[in-house]
Design a protein around this motif. Structure first.
Motif, PDB file in Angstrom:
ATOM      1  N   GLU B 132       0.820  -1.219   0.000  1.00 31.27           N
ATOM      2  CA  GLU B 132       0.000   0.000   0.000  1.00 31.27           C
ATOM      3  C   GLU B 132       0.849   1.262   0.000  1.00 31.27           C
ATOM      4  O   GLU B 132       0.494   2.271  -0.590  1.00 31.27           O
ATOM      5  CB  GLU B 132      -0.939  -0.002   1.214  1.00 31.27           C
ATOM      6  CG  GLU B 132      -2.138  -0.925   1.011  1.00 31.27           C
ATOM      7  CD  GLU B 132      -3.022  -1.023   2.251  1.00 31.27           C
ATOM      8  OE1 GLU B 132      -2.701  -0.377   3.280  1.00 31.27           O
ATOM      9  OE2 GLU B 132      -4.010  -1.775   2.182  1.00 31.27           O
ATOM     10  N   HIS B 133       1.982   1.218   0.696  1.00 31.84           N
ATOM     11  CA  HIS B 133       2.819   2.420   0.816  1.00 31.84           C
ATOM     12  C   HIS B 133       3.967   2.427  -0.186  1.00 31.84           C
ATOM     13  O   HIS B 133       4.814   3.304  -0.119  1.00 31.84           O
ATOM     14  CB  HIS B 133       3.361   2.549   2.244  1.00 31.84           C
ATOM     15  CG  HIS B 133       2.293   2.901   3.236  1.00 31.84           C
ATOM     16  ND1 HIS B 133       1.997   4.200   3.578  1.00 31.84           N
ATOM     17  CD2 HIS B 133       1.452   2.115   3.954  1.00 31.84           C
ATOM     18  CE1 HIS B 133       1.012   4.207   4.464  1.00 31.84           C
ATOM     19  NE2 HIS B 133       0.664   2.948   4.712  1.00 31.84           N
ATOM     20  N   ASP B 134       4.004   1.439  -1.067  1.00 34.71           N
ATOM     21  CA  ASP B 134       5.078   1.372  -2.057  1.00 34.71           C
ATOM     22  C   ASP B 134       6.431   1.391  -1.334  1.00 34.71           C
ATOM     23  O   ASP B 134       7.301   2.213  -1.635  1.00 34.71           O
ATOM     24  CB  ASP B 134       4.957   2.562  -3.036  1.00 34.71           C
ATOM     25  CG  ASP B 134       5.714   2.313  -4.336  1.00 34.71           C
ATOM     26  OD1 ASP B 134       6.045   1.149  -4.595  1.00 34.71           O
ATOM     27  OD2 ASP B 134       5.980   3.281  -5.062  1.00 34.71           O
ATOM     28  N   GLY B 135       6.582   0.461  -0.392  1.00 36.71           N
ATOM     29  CA  GLY B 135       7.758   0.463   0.477  1.00 36.71           C
ATOM     30  C   GLY B 135       8.972  -0.219  -0.135  1.00 36.71           C
ATOM     31  O   GLY B 135       9.699  -0.927   0.573  1.00 36.71           O
ATOM     32  N   PHE B 136       9.161  -0.057  -1.444  1.00 36.19           N
ATOM     33  CA  PHE B 136      10.314  -0.686  -2.105  1.00 36.19           C
ATOM     34  C   PHE B 136      10.468  -0.097  -3.503  1.00 36.19           C
ATOM     35  O   PHE B 136       9.551   0.497  -4.037  1.00 36.19           O
ATOM     36  CB  PHE B 136      10.127  -2.199  -2.225  1.00 36.19           C
ATOM     37  CG  PHE B 136       8.731  -2.613  -2.590  1.00 36.19           C
ATOM     38  CD1 PHE B 136       7.865  -3.053  -1.612  1.00 36.19           C
ATOM     39  CD2 PHE B 136       8.283  -2.524  -3.897  1.00 36.19           C
ATOM     40  CE1 PHE B 136       6.559  -3.402  -1.936  1.00 36.19           C
ATOM     41  CE2 PHE B 136       6.993  -2.884  -4.225  1.00 36.19           C
ATOM     42  CZ  PHE B 136       6.121  -3.327  -3.243  1.00 36.19           C
ATOM     43  N   GLN B 137      11.657  -0.271  -4.043  1.00 30.21           N
ATOM     44  CA  GLN B 137      11.841   0.059  -5.455  1.00 30.21           C
ATOM     45  C   GLN B 137      12.278  -1.203  -6.190  1.00 30.21           C
ATOM     46  O   GLN B 137      11.477  -1.877  -6.804  1.00 30.21           O
ATOM     47  CB  GLN B 137      12.813   1.228  -5.609  1.00 30.21           C
ATOM     48  CG  GLN B 137      12.150   2.534  -5.133  1.00 30.21           C
ATOM     49  CD  GLN B 137      13.035   3.738  -5.260  1.00 30.21           C
ATOM     50  OE1 GLN B 137      13.834   3.862  -6.171  1.00 30.21           O
ATOM     51  NE2 GLN B 137      12.892   4.660  -4.305  1.00 30.21           N
ATOM     52  N   PHE B 140      14.904  -5.957  -3.730  1.00 25.52           N
ATOM     53  CA  PHE B 140      15.870  -6.950  -3.245  1.00 25.52           C
ATOM     54  C   PHE B 140      15.911  -7.010  -1.726  1.00 25.52           C
ATOM     55  O   PHE B 140      15.990  -8.084  -1.140  1.00 25.52           O
ATOM     56  CB  PHE B 140      17.272  -6.633  -3.804  1.00 25.52           C
ATOM     57  CG  PHE B 140      18.295  -7.678  -3.467  1.00 25.52           C
ATOM     58  CD1 PHE B 140      18.436  -8.820  -4.249  1.00 25.52           C
ATOM     59  CD2 PHE B 140      19.117  -7.531  -2.360  1.00 25.52           C
ATOM     60  CE1 PHE B 140      19.368  -9.793  -3.929  1.00 25.52           C
ATOM     61  CE2 PHE B 140      20.057  -8.502  -2.031  1.00 25.52           C
ATOM     62  CZ  PHE B 140      20.186  -9.638  -2.818  1.00 25.52           C
ATOM     63  N   CYS B 141      15.850  -5.853  -1.076  1.00 21.79           N
ATOM     64  CA  CYS B 141      15.962  -5.834   0.394  1.00 21.79           C
ATOM     65  C   CYS B 141      14.633  -6.114   1.068  1.00 21.79           C
ATOM     66  O   CYS B 141      14.574  -6.261   2.290  1.00 21.79           O
ATOM     67  CB  CYS B 141      16.512  -4.485   0.867  1.00 21.79           C
ATOM     68  SG  CYS B 141      15.317  -3.118   0.758  1.00 21.79           S
ATOM     69  N   THR B 142      13.541  -6.154   0.275  1.00 18.30           N
ATOM     70  CA  THR B 142      12.189  -6.153   0.850  1.00 18.30           C
ATOM     71  C   THR B 142      11.884  -7.355   1.758  1.00 18.30           C
ATOM     72  O   THR B 142      11.336  -7.158   2.846  1.00 18.30           O
ATOM     73  CB  THR B 142      11.143  -6.031  -0.275  1.00 18.30           C
ATOM     74  OG1 THR B 142      11.529  -4.952  -1.130  1.00 18.30           O
ATOM     75  CG2 THR B 142       9.770  -5.760   0.289  1.00 18.30           C
ATOM     76  N   CYS B 191      18.127   1.511  -2.742  1.00 17.48           N
ATOM     77  CA  CYS B 191      17.266   2.408  -3.505  1.00 17.48           C
ATOM     78  C   CYS B 191      16.821   3.586  -2.641  1.00 17.48           C
ATOM     79  O   CYS B 191      16.228   4.530  -3.135  1.00 17.48           O
ATOM     80  CB  CYS B 191      16.015   1.694  -4.006  1.00 17.48           C
ATOM     81  SG  CYS B 191      16.322   0.217  -4.972  1.00 17.48           S
ATOM     82  N   ALA B 192      17.077   3.483  -1.334  1.00 18.85           N
ATOM     83  CA  ALA B 192      16.668   4.534  -0.390  1.00 18.85           C
ATOM     84  C   ALA B 192      15.157   4.753  -0.370  1.00 18.85           C
ATOM     85  O   ALA B 192      14.671   5.870  -0.411  1.00 18.85           O
ATOM     86  CB  ALA B 192      17.393   5.837  -0.660  1.00 18.85           C
ATOM     87  N   ALA B 193      14.417   3.653  -0.282  1.00 15.73           N
ATOM     88  CA  ALA B 193      12.962   3.752  -0.168  1.00 15.73           C
ATOM     89  C   ALA B 193      12.533   3.977   1.287  1.00 15.73           C
ATOM     90  O   ALA B 193      11.389   3.701   1.656  1.00 15.73           O
ATOM     91  CB  ALA B 193      12.311   2.481  -0.718  1.00 15.73           C
ATOM     92  N   TYR B 194      13.443   4.464   2.085  1.00 13.56           N
ATOM     93  CA  TYR B 194      13.195   4.555   3.532  1.00 13.56           C
ATOM     94  C   TYR B 194      11.908   5.279   3.928  1.00 13.56           C
ATOM     95  O   TYR B 194      11.183   4.792   4.802  1.00 13.56           O
ATOM     96  CB  TYR B 194      14.395   5.203   4.237  1.00 13.56           C
ATOM     97  CG  TYR B 194      15.676   4.418   4.089  1.00 13.56           C
ATOM     98  CD1 TYR B 194      15.822   3.157   4.679  1.00 13.56           C
ATOM     99  CD2 TYR B 194      16.747   4.912   3.367  1.00 13.56           C
ATOM    100  CE1 TYR B 194      16.993   2.438   4.546  1.00 13.56           C
ATOM    101  CE2 TYR B 194      17.920   4.194   3.217  1.00 13.56           C
ATOM    102  CZ  TYR B 194      18.043   2.958   3.811  1.00 13.56           C
ATOM    103  OH  TYR B 194      19.199   2.249   3.667  1.00 13.56           O
ATOM    104  N   PRO B 195      11.582   6.449   3.313  1.00 12.19           N
ATOM    105  CA  PRO B 195      10.358   7.131   3.773  1.00 12.19           C
ATOM    106  C   PRO B 195       9.128   6.234   3.661  1.00 12.19           C
ATOM    107  O   PRO B 195       8.287   6.190   4.574  1.00 12.19           O
ATOM    108  CB  PRO B 195      10.265   8.348   2.841  1.00 12.19           C
ATOM    109  CG  PRO B 195      11.676   8.602   2.405  1.00 12.19           C
ATOM    110  CD  PRO B 195      12.299   7.232   2.294  1.00 12.19           C
ATOM    111  N   ASN B 196       9.016   5.488   2.567  1.00 16.17           N
ATOM    112  CA  ASN B 196       7.842   4.630   2.383  1.00 16.17           C
ATOM    113  C   ASN B 196       7.914   3.378   3.252  1.00 16.17           C
ATOM    114  O   ASN B 196       6.888   2.850   3.686  1.00 16.17           O
ATOM    115  CB  ASN B 196       7.696   4.253   0.911  1.00 16.17           C
ATOM    116  CG  ASN B 196       7.353   5.455   0.040  1.00 16.17           C
ATOM    117  OD1 ASN B 196       7.303   6.585   0.535  1.00 16.17           O
ATOM    118  ND2 ASN B 196       7.133   5.221  -1.235  1.00 16.17           N
TER     119      ASN B 196
END
Lengths: 327, 208
Positions: B132-137, B140-142, B191-196
């Motif tokens: 829902e929050h698009d917590g990845f790009q 790989f780390c997800t 990818c620095a998806a940290y905010p999401n």
């Protein structure tokens, strides 16, 4: 990784018997040993897994606490008695590593972790700690993370533990057991300075197993752990300071200072502590203590910045400890 | 490996072995060639509720056992040194780096990987929140992020403090952004998806 055989003894007696096998090493949480084995910096032939020995309890003892050797860093930092009476220890542990690593790393293993000197980790480079007599690559190499106190021409590595710095300021003792009996070692004596034998990090003898860490009753006064590092979280200390300050009116009754990231062992600044006892509470007194704490420090180039940084971090930690509400 | 058919993974594995052989003359290649290890040993691993009997080189990490022997490739190998968190799994409900555990040390323990957290038609609340929050790009780390978040939220519930907890002795922990960021610092996202990621975890905190 070099081949090894593995066993997991059920009790301390069996572990002490197993460690006599050729090339045997104890395996605790493994967060450091396994890491070093992957780069061939450690090459045990036999692993004696002590992670499930029945040593995972924290119990009240002699007005202080007895922390079993296999208590994880998370369980130690989260124990209500540690949080209440030894906040400097809880804070130090929580400032080390990551959540995952703290869940696995043990109290005994934390004390026995090796230096994070990059030359120690790299078997293609000379390192007296890894291969005695091969030379020190850090002396004339990149030495930004290295020691400014107590180093030798054989080794300028630092001990990486945060926990051990807090144990040093608390005057903890390490309980060890071997086939020939049990002894207690003051934390100040437990880790060695490198001198001419940097391959030995501690004074532990062959076949000795850490079974517990003993905390004496909590010292009076405010307790602070202050860590300076390149990232805000999950990084080793450039400099860290554990401080305990007891005040009385406008005076300092007593102070204790231990530093991390500056030496081959947690570094107690006894001379600075003596100067503070009875002094008037002031910024000047704390600044002077910071300077006294780094007296005799030697920079090696890239790590020169650690000397003023350590002095200022000591002053700041003392200031914060003195300002804390006394329990 | 029991699977003898030609697979992408098998080809990659063979390629790695060839690379090691070619390197063996250099000072850097100190590990023995494959097959020269200590005798294999029997290991019993309980993963996502299923019991597996394996015969492994003692050097096999839990991470390699999951990926190479049980074909559970959701758990990722990033750094293989406990620095990136991509290999995070739950062992007896506690989050740990599977790369720093020997498979041998994990017998009799309950291992949960990303494959065991939820099912495609019934995702774990933390998985739903990441979607829902698009917590990845790149993703790989997800799996490591999600397993770590599940373990971390349980630690918050148990009242474990963190380095940024203001009142160390407080019995209950606040689920705040600063807390989530500090407690998740063992999981790197290049990818620095940290905010999401943080937003997803804060959202899931109420549901997890």
């Amino acid at each position: 990784m070099q081949p090894f055989t593995y066993e997991r003894p059920a009790d301390v007696a069996a572990a002490l018997a197993a460690i006599g096998k050729p090339g045997a090493k104890f395996l605790g949480g493994g967060t450091n040993l396994l890491d070093l084995m992957k780069v061939d910096a450690e090459t045990p032939q036999h692993l004696v897994d002590v992670s499930r020995l029945p040593l995972a309890q924290i119990s009240d003892e002699e007005g202080g606490l007895r922390i079993g050797a296999t208590v994880t860093n998370s369980d130690l930092a989260g124990d209500p008695r540690v949080r209440e009476r030894y906040p400097v220890l809880s804070r130090a542990v929580l400032n080390g590593a990551s959540g995952q690593l703290r869940n696995q790393a043990t109290t005994g293993g934390n004390l026995l972790q090796r230096t994070r000197c990059y030359y120690f980790y790299d078997p293609s480079m000379p390192c007296n700690k890894r291969v005695p007599g091969s030379g020190c690559s850090a002396l004339k190499g990149y030495n930004r993370i290295h020691a400014v106190l107590g180093a030798s021409d054989a080794c300028i590595a630092v001990h990486p533990s945060d926990m051990a710095v807090a144990l040093a300021v608390l005057d903890a003792e390490v309980e060890v057991q071997s086939a020939s009996g049990q002894r207690r070692i003051k934390i100040a004596d437990f880790h060695r300075l490198p001198e001419a034998a940097p391959e030995k990090d501690t004074i532990l003898g062959n076949g000795e197993l850490i079974t517990a860490v003993i905390l004496p009753p909590a010292p009076p006064g405010g307790q602070i752990y202050r860590k300076v590092r390149d990232r805000a979280s999950y990084d080793f200390a450039l400099v860290s300071v554990a401080a305990v300050v007891e005040t009385e009116g406008d005076r300092i009754r007593s102070a204790r200072i231990a530093m991390g990231g500056v030496a081959h062992k947690p570094w107690r600044a006894f001379e600075a502590e003596r100067r503070l006892a009875g002094a008037v509470l002031s910024d000047d007194a704390f600044a002077a203590a910071g300077e006294a704490a780094v007296k005799g420090a030697v920079g090696r180039g890239h790590n020169d910045f650690k000397i003023p940084l350590a002095a200022r971090t000591v002053a700041r930690a003392l200031t914060d400890a003195a300002a804390q509400k006394k329990a | 490996m029991r699977n003898t058919s030609v697979t992408r993974r098998g080809l990659f594995g063979g390629g790695a072995a060839l690379g090691a052989t070619l390197q063996s003359g250099s000072a850097l290649a100190q590990s023995p060639p494959p097959g020269a290890g200590a005798p294999p040993v029997d290991v019993s691993l309980k993963v996502n509720g299923a019991q597996h009997e394996l015969r492994l080189d003692p050097r096999t990490t839990l991470l390699d056992a999951l990926r190479e022997h049980l074909a559970l490739t959701g758990t990722k190998k990033g750094c293989d040194h406990g620095q990136c968190g991509a290999c995070t799994v739950l062992i007896d409900g506690i989050r740990k780096n599977s790369c720093l555990n020997l498979a041998l040390s994990c017998d009799d323990l309950e291992i949960t990987t990303i494959e065991g957290l939820g099912r495609e038609e019934a995702l774990h609340p933390v998985q739903t929140a990441f979607v829902e929050h698009d917590g990845f790009q790149c993703g790989f780390c997800t799996p490591g992020q999600i397993c770590s978040a599940v373990g971390m939220l349980a630690e918050l519930k148990r009242g474990l403090p963190s380095a940024v907890t203001p009142e160390l002795a407080a019995a209950a922990m606040e689920v705040a952004e600063t807390e989530v960021r500090e407690r998740m610092s063992g999981n790197i996202c290049r990818c620095a998806a940290y905010p999401n990621i943080v937003a997803a975890i804060l959202d899931a905190a109420g549901k997890a």
